[in-house]
Design an enzyme around this catalytic site. Structure first.
Site, mmCIF file in Angstrom:
data_model
loop_
_atom_site.group_PDB
_atom_site.id
_atom_site.type_symbol
_atom_site.label_atom_id
_atom_site.label_comp_id
_atom_site.label_asym_id
_atom_site.label_seq_id
_atom_site.Cartn_x
_atom_site.Cartn_y
_atom_site.Cartn_z
ATOM 1 N N GLU A 116 0.822 -1.221 0.000
ATOM 2 C CA GLU A 116 0.000 0.000 0.000
ATOM 3 C C GLU A 116 0.852 1.266 0.000
ATOM 4 O O GLU A 116 0.359 2.348 0.319
ATOM 5 C CB GLU A 116 -0.962 0.012 1.207
ATOM 6 C CG GLU A 116 -1.863 -1.195 1.353
ATOM 7 C CD GLU A 116 -2.846 -1.407 0.199
ATOM 8 O OE1 GLU A 116 -2.812 -0.637 -0.771
ATOM 9 O OE2 GLU A 116 -3.635 -2.364 0.282
ATOM 10 N N HIS A 139 -2.718 2.666 8.175
ATOM 11 C CA HIS A 139 -3.831 1.893 7.616
ATOM 12 C C HIS A 139 -4.017 0.656 8.479
ATOM 13 O O HIS A 139 -3.034 0.028 8.892
ATOM 14 C CB HIS A 139 -3.526 1.481 6.169
ATOM 15 C CG HIS A 139 -4.410 0.386 5.655
ATOM 16 N ND1 HIS A 139 -5.780 0.526 5.546
ATOM 17 C CD2 HIS A 139 -4.138 -0.879 5.244
ATOM 18 C CE1 HIS A 139 -6.293 -0.590 5.077
ATOM 19 N NE2 HIS A 139 -5.318 -1.471 4.891
ATOM 20 N N HIS A 141 -7.325 -2.508 9.904
ATOM 21 C CA HIS A 141 -8.613 -3.164 9.681
ATOM 22 C C HIS A 141 -9.391 -3.232 11.000
ATOM 23 O O HIS A 141 -9.589 -4.334 11.537
ATOM 24 C CB HIS A 141 -8.395 -4.581 9.132
ATOM 25 C CG HIS A 141 -7.519 -4.675 7.914
ATOM 26 N ND1 HIS A 141 -6.862 -5.837 7.553
ATOM 27 C CD2 HIS A 141 -7.203 -3.756 6.965
ATOM 28 C CE1 HIS A 141 -6.183 -5.627 6.415
ATOM 29 N NE2 HIS A 141 -6.359 -4.367 6.057
ATOM 30 N N GLU A 169 -17.534 13.300 22.088
ATOM 31 C CA GLU A 169 -16.324 13.990 21.632
ATOM 32 C C GLU A 169 -15.969 13.770 20.162
ATOM 33 O O GLU A 169 -15.015 14.360 19.670
ATOM 34 C CB GLU A 169 -15.154 13.638 22.553
ATOM 35 C CG GLU A 169 -15.426 14.245 23.918
ATOM 36 C CD GLU A 169 -14.326 14.073 24.940
ATOM 37 O OE1 GLU A 169 -13.248 13.591 24.578
ATOM 38 O OE2 GLU A 169 -14.587 14.417 26.091
ATOM 39 N N HIS A 210 -12.970 -2.892 3.735
ATOM 40 C CA HIS A 210 -11.553 -3.233 3.863
ATOM 41 C C HIS A 210 -10.955 -2.691 5.166
ATOM 42 O O HIS A 210 -10.395 -3.448 5.949
ATOM 43 C CB HIS A 210 -10.772 -2.701 2.647
ATOM 44 C CG HIS A 210 -9.315 -3.010 2.674
ATOM 45 N ND1 HIS A 210 -8.599 -3.409 1.570
ATOM 46 C CD2 HIS A 210 -8.408 -2.978 3.678
ATOM 47 C CE1 HIS A 210 -7.341 -3.619 1.894
ATOM 48 N NE2 HIS A 210 -7.200 -3.355 3.177
HETATM 49 P P1 13P Z 1 0.926 -5.350 3.210
HETATM 50 O O1 13P Z 1 1.317 -6.617 3.923
HETATM 51 O O2 13P Z 1 1.482 -5.264 1.821
HETATM 52 O O3 13P Z 1 1.266 -4.117 4.042
HETATM 53 O O4 13P Z 1 -0.655 -5.343 3.016
HETATM 54 C C1 13P Z 1 -1.506 -5.401 4.122
HETATM 55 C C2 13P Z 1 -2.821 -4.723 3.887
HETATM 56 O O5 13P Z 1 -3.484 -4.357 4.836
HETATM 57 C C3 13P Z 1 -3.267 -4.496 2.497
HETATM 58 O O6 13P Z 1 -4.284 -3.540 2.457
HETATM 59 ZN ZN ZN Z 2 -5.479 -3.499 4.353
#
Ligand code: 13P
Ligand code: ZN
Length: 271
Positions: A116, A139, A141, A169, A210
């Site tokens: 990413e 980033h 999840h 808040e 995602h």
């Molecule tokens: P990477 O292992 O390449 O960082 O990918 C993980 C991920 O969350 C892809 O969106």
């Molecule tokens: Zn991801």
């Protein structure tokens, strides 16, 4: 040269990845982090002319040429960073040509930066154009944000409004709201470009079904934004199936935003 293992930015990355793993936001290799390093500090730990190898970026990052980033490796597990930072993390400088990265430390097993990295670097460039102090892109999840993606409309105004209603808040922490992208193929320049476009306006961008991106001047800011959205999404998921008796009204959100002096998205309220 000082010992890299004691560098404050390596310590921060070790703590952050371990914390995020424990929160359940980064299963397996899920999630990635990039952190633009302060150049006065980084050369206390590295020699600028010692490049281990050059890795093509696959896009033009000229706007950040010469900048140095510590970045999680692709396919690497957040849970393993603390024990072996030199394999799971890398420090790269964007080459003068803007299309290559020069590896200065890390990815010891021959690995490379996250898949990413387009979304990260393009987001850095977008955030820097509106906030020159931005340094961090995260980033991950987060569980409840993802759950909410399946049962809530994926539209910026309504998604942000629902989150603002979930904790007092929220409107103070992310008055700029949350950008939302539909499901898209990850790891591509296209999702990077779409994310960066949103990042000109938002510090938070949801990737439909995602995960989420957060940006900030510090790790605390970027992490704190995601943490607050995740908490709000959790409250939503705990209550979405129950009759709603109380809520935070839009007039009360205005009161909060004005009292705390934040510049909020008035168009995201229904006044
Ligand atoms: P990477 O292992 O390449 O960082 O990918 C993980 C991920 O969350 C892809 O969106
Ligand atoms: Zn991801």
């Amino acid at each position: 040269m000082k010992d890299m293992m004691n560098a404050p930015f390596v310590v921060e990355m070790r703590k952050l990845t371990a914390n995020m793993y424990r929160l359940g936001w980064d299963e397996r290799n899920g999630g990635n982090i990039s952190y633009m390093l302060d150049e006065d500090t980084v050369w206390e730990y590295l020699k600028p002319d010692e490049v281990i190898r050059t890795i093509p970026l696959g896009f033009d990052a000229s706007a950040v040429a010469g900048k140095v980033f510590i970045v999680t490796g692709t396919g690497k597990y957040f849970k393993n960073v603390d024990d072996d930072p030199e394999t799971n993390l890398g420090i790269v400088r964007i080459a003068a040509d803007g299309v290559n990265a020069e590896l200065l430390w890390g990815y010891r097993d021959g690995g490379k930066f996250t898949s990413e990295f387009p979304a990260h670097l393009m987001s850095h460039m977008a955030r820097l154009s509106v906030d020159p102090a931005n340094r961090v892109i995260i980033h991950c999840h987060p569980t409840h944000v993802l759950a909410m993606n399946y049962v809530h409309e994926l539209e910026e105004k309504s998604f942000t409004h629902t989150l603002w209603e979930m904790c007092t808040e929220c409107i103070v922490v992310f008055p700029d709201g949350v950008g939302v992208l539909p499901w898209m193929l990850c790891g591509t320049n296209s999702i990077g470009e779409a994310t960066a476009e949103k990042m000109k306006e938002f510090r938070l961008v949801v990737w439909g079904m995602h995960g989420i991106y957060g940006a900030g001047k510090t790790i605390d800011e970027a992490f704190g934004l995601i943490e607050t959205v995740e908490k709000a999404a959790q409250i939503y998921m705990l209550t979405a199936h129950l009759p709603r008796i109380n809520t935070i009204r839009d007039e009360e959100m205005v009161e909060l935003a004005e009292f705390f002096g934040v510049n909020y998205r008035r168009d995201f309220l229904n006044l």
